[in-house]
Scaffold this motif. Structure first.
Motif: not given
Ligand code: GTP
Ligand code: MG
Length: 194
Positions: A24-28, A104-110, A136-138, A168-174
């Motif tokens: 099963i594909p996994e993302v962390a 893929r690993i998602y690195i979250l930053m503020d 990913v910007l939180t 290369p794409l930085v995503l932003g979320v809330s």
């Protein structure tokens, strides 16, 4: 669209407790404590309370595995910067380096804190191990559009300097307003098909 229905699989405090390497594909999701990792997983699967969150840093102490049927596995991690580097390092680095189904690993930053030394260290490690990650910007809701754009540009400039395996794409979320969640879901689905 939602990544659902999601269910809790298992918590792991050491490598032997990690669900066996499946196909099963996994993302962390990794990042400093209190950055919003657990809240983001709740938002992505549209189920508040699936993962416990807290205003106090250092809440998530174990690696928590969730799955969406047999399609996708999501992993919530303890924050770095809470546990000592060695403690965080041992189990999690070994997991990141050896997990065959990790897509893929998602690195979250503020964005209001910027890219920290601990983020740079983990990126260096992922680069040297050839592991694909995306930033990913939180907590986007906390900044005005102008301030968010400026903060994002600053982080992107830092990434361009040294990172090799960074998508290369930085995503932003809330997780609060749900902004950006659809884009991140789409990115996760795409990464899981790679
Ligand atoms: P650890 O488990 O300690 O590593 O933290 P974490 O990264 O899992 O953070 P968590 O999801 O527990 O959230 C930390 C705090 O930030 C909580 O008080 C959340 O309510 C808050 N938070 C998370 N996401 C958002 C967001 O998008 N906007 C705002 N305003 N607050 C958020
Ligand atoms: Mg957490």
């Amino acid at each position: 669209f939602f990544l659902s229905p999601a269910e809790f699989v298992k918590s792991a405090t050491n490598l032997s407790m990690i669900p066996e390497n499946t196909m099963i594909p996994e993302v962390a999701f990794v990042g400093r404590s209190n950055i919003g990792k657990s809240s983001l997983i709740n938002g992505l699967v549209n189920r508040n309370g699936l993962v416990k969150t807290s205003s106090k840093p250092g809440h998530t102490r174990m690696m928590n595995f969730f799955k969406l049927g047999d399609k996708l596995s999501l992993v919530d991690m303890p924050g770095y910067g809470w546990k000592s580097r060695d403690e965080w390092g041992g189990m999690i680095i070994s997991y990141l380096q050896n997990r065959k189904n990790l897509r893929r690993i998602y690195i979250l930053m503020d964005p209001s804190h910027g890219l920290k030394e601990s983020d740079a260290q983990i990126m260096k490690l992922l680069d040297s191990s050839g592991l694909s990650y995306q930033v990913v910007l939180t907590k986007m809701d906390r900044l005005s559009k102008t301030k968010y754009s400026a903060a994002k540009a600053e982080i992107e400039a830092e990434l361009v300097k040294g990172s090799i395996c960074c998508f290369p794409l930085v995503l932003g979320v809330s997780s609060k307003t749900k902004d950006g969640l659809d884009e991140l879901r789409a990115a996760i689905v795409k990464a899981s098909q790679l």
